[in-house]
Design an enzyme around this catalytic site. Sequence first.
Site, PDB file in Angstrom:
ATOM      1  N   ALA A  64       0.756  -1.328   0.051  1.00 45.16           N
ATOM      2  CA  ALA A  64       0.119   0.055  -0.031  1.00 45.16           C
ATOM      3  C   ALA A  64       0.901   1.225  -0.238  1.00 45.16           C
ATOM      4  O   ALA A  64       1.995   1.354   0.542  1.00 45.16           O
ATOM      5  CB  ALA A  64      -1.005  -0.006   1.184  1.00 45.16           C
ATOM      6  N   GLY A 109       0.953  -5.753   0.480  1.00 43.21           N
ATOM      7  CA  GLY A 109       0.315  -6.019  -0.549  1.00 43.21           C
ATOM      8  C   GLY A 109       1.095  -6.501  -1.859  1.00 43.21           C
ATOM      9  O   GLY A 109       0.381  -7.071  -2.771  1.00 43.21           O
ATOM     10  N   GLU A 112       1.111 -10.107  -1.261  1.00 42.74           N
ATOM     11  CA  GLU A 112      -0.138 -10.658  -1.424  1.00 42.74           C
ATOM     12  C   GLU A 112      -0.472 -10.615  -2.930  1.00 42.74           C
ATOM     13  O   GLU A 112      -1.212 -11.864  -3.467  1.00 42.74           O
ATOM     14  CB  GLU A 112      -1.044  -9.726  -0.628  1.00 42.74           C
ATOM     15  CG  GLU A 112      -1.061 -10.028   0.762  1.00 42.74           C
ATOM     16  CD  GLU A 112      -2.121  -9.038   1.669  1.00 42.74           C
ATOM     17  OE1 GLU A 112      -2.803  -9.594   2.188  1.00 42.74           O
ATOM     18  OE2 GLU A 112      -1.733  -7.738   1.726  1.00 42.74           O
ATOM     19  N   GLU A 132       2.700  -6.435   7.676  1.00 38.31           N
ATOM     20  CA  GLU A 132       1.581  -5.404   7.906  1.00 38.31           C
ATOM     21  C   GLU A 132       1.758  -5.535   9.719  1.00 38.31           C
ATOM     22  O   GLU A 132       1.377  -4.281  10.236  1.00 38.31           O
ATOM     23  CB  GLU A 132       0.402  -5.953   7.587  1.00 38.31           C
ATOM     24  CG  GLU A 132       0.100  -5.749   5.941  1.00 38.31           C
ATOM     25  CD  GLU A 132       0.431  -6.949   5.335  1.00 38.31           C
ATOM     26  OE1 GLU A 132       0.036  -6.937   4.079  1.00 38.31           O
ATOM     27  OE2 GLU A 132       1.350  -7.958   5.683  1.00 38.31           O
TER      28      GLU A 132
END
Length: 258
Positions: A64, A109, A112, A132
């Site tokens: 992010a 992310g 991910e 995170e």
Amino acid sequence: MEFIVLEQKKHLAIVTLNRPDSMNAFNYDLLTELGQVVEALRINPDIRVVVFQGAGEKAFSVGADLKERKTLNEQQVKRNIYKIGEVFNAIAALPQPTVAAINGYAFGGGMELALACDFRVAVEDAIMGLTETSLAIIPGAGGTQRLPRLIGEAKALELILTARRLNAHEAKEYGMVTVVASRPSFLEEVHSLTDALLANGPIALQQAKFAVKTGMNTDLYSGLQIERKSYETIIPTEDRVEALLAFSEKRPPVFKGK
């Protein structure tokens, strides 16, 4: 500026996250554009394999965009979390085989996104992890679900709860990475994998992927029924007949995806 660059080489699509100055971090505009590209790939019959990569040599994606995140209110944060989850679910659901070419940092992310792909090829000096919890949040784009399904619950909990960063070789030992390559041979290794996939029947690739992915979420008997139905889908195809003919004529098959 285009946040996503899409390149097609015959039946291979290469999707590049194009924010190298921000280490390919996900802001809302990039996610929106990525979602549109993924939807176009899903319905494109000419695309048989998809590669996701990051622009530049530093990062696949660091996750992010925290600079953007600082400017968002709670509703906008929820919007972004929903969007990234929606887009990564669409990537995971692509009928074509997918490869994450991890050319550098892959955090949060970014990791991910790699986990949403079927295969992960990493350059040997890449660093990656679901980091995170070190930011007082949790993986919110599939990481808490896809990582344990890939490497097991205990290992996934260890990595997520410690926010540990792994080098490429460590990630391969954990089962997160398919291939580790030196930087000079990185693209060669990526294309070695995609070439191996592209050599096979495209409908068979999609049906095999569907059978494995769908069957893994059910019991063995139901999975075997899914496998049978997937096989039956292939029986009337021209490619199946072409494969038998090519075998008898001792030549490489020419698949048309029909």
